[in-house]
Scaffold this motif. Structure first.
Motif, PDB file in Angstrom:
ATOM      1  N   THR A 154       0.873  -1.177   0.000  1.00  0.00           N
ATOM      2  CA  THR A 154       0.000   0.000   0.000  1.00  0.00           C
ATOM      3  C   THR A 154       0.912   1.229   0.000  1.00  0.00           C
ATOM      4  N   ILE A 155       0.311   2.369  -0.267  1.00  0.00           N
ATOM      5  CA  ILE A 155       1.086   3.623  -0.255  1.00  0.00           C
ATOM      6  C   ILE A 155       1.697   3.853   1.135  1.00  0.00           C
ATOM      7  N   GLU A 156       0.918   3.548   2.172  1.00  0.00           N
ATOM      8  CA  GLU A 156       1.412   3.735   3.551  1.00  0.00           C
ATOM      9  C   GLU A 156       2.637   2.851   3.803  1.00  0.00           C
ATOM     10  N   GLN A 157       2.568   1.606   3.314  1.00  0.00           N
ATOM     11  CA  GLN A 157       3.714   0.694   3.512  1.00  0.00           C
ATOM     12  C   GLN A 157       4.948   1.211   2.769  1.00  0.00           C
ATOM     13  N   THR A 158       4.728   1.736   1.578  1.00  0.00           N
ATOM     14  CA  THR A 158       5.866   2.277   0.827  1.00  0.00           C
ATOM     15  C   THR A 158       6.458   3.480   1.559  1.00  0.00           C
ATOM     16  N   ALA A 159       5.581   4.325   2.085  1.00  0.00           N
ATOM     17  CA  ALA A 159       6.071   5.494   2.843  1.00  0.00           C
ATOM     18  C   ALA A 159       6.887   5.028   4.050  1.00  0.00           C
ATOM     19  N   LEU A 160       6.394   4.000   4.732  1.00  0.00           N
ATOM     20  CA  LEU A 160       7.137   3.477   5.892  1.00  0.00           C
ATOM     21  C   LEU A 160       8.494   2.914   5.472  1.00  0.00           C
TER      22      LEU A 160
END
Ligand code: S3P
Length: 180
Positions: A154-160
């Motif tokens: 997900t975008i959140e996982q990529t940001a993390l």
């Protein structure tokens, strides 16, 4: 010191979404090369491509990179073609750590299929075009400091994932500079 987070990668890799998340989370300003070009030109990227051609867009993009690269503590959301000009990569590396957000052609197509604002993909067979462009650019994107695979994330996982790589690198730089 390298204080900027620079996101590079193909269209649809999620650079702008990740940049926005990080910008809110870390209260860092987000600068987009496409938006900088659009503001200067007073027109959308697709209109610039259509009326003035890609070469003119690349000139404007290069000017935007030059300006943005002078900033400190910012997140830079780069247009997918930024790596085509070696001067751009050099300028961005001066104050930034580069993250290559990687996505497969099929995933890019799926993410962008309803978007009409990517002039390079307005062709009969966009999947073939994506594959061609990716092949041409692969080595150029790989000049980044880190590569993050985004297909299954997900975008959140990529940001993390960006943060997890960036924090130790940023901390290292701080301790290096304090011992010098
Ligand atoms: C391009 C990517 C676009 C935009 C322009 C050209 C490219 O930006 O700069 O349409 O050559 O890959 P995004 O990567 O943000 O879609």
């Amino acid at each position: 010191m390298k204080t900027n987070i620079v996101l590079i990668g193909f269209m649809g890799a999620g650079k702008s979404l990740v940049a926005n998340i990080l910008s809110h989370k870390y209260k860092m300003r987000c600068l987009s090369t496409d938006e900088t070009v659009e503001k200067k030109a007073g027109r959308k990227v697709s209109e610039i491509f259509q009326k003035d051609g890609e070469a003119r867009f690349r000139q404007m993009e290069k000017a935007a990179v030059k300006e943005i690269s002078e900033s400190q503590n910012v997140i830079v959301d780069c247009g997918g073609g930024i790596v085509l000009d070696p001067d751009n990569v050099k300028a961005l590396k001066k104050k930034g750590i580069l993250f290559y957000l990687q996505a497969s052609p099929e995933v890019v197509l799926k993410r962008l299929k309803d978007h009409k604002n990517r002039p390079l993909l307005q062709v009969d067979n966009p999947l073939e075009r994506i594959k061609e462009l990716m092949k041409e650019r692969k080595k150029l994107y790989e000049q980044a400091d880190f590569t993050i695979f985004t297909d299954q994330q997900t975008i959140e996982q990529t940001a993390l994932a960006v943060v997890a790589l960036w924090k130790p690198k940023a901390a290292n730089q701080k301790s290096d500079s304090s011992t010098k």
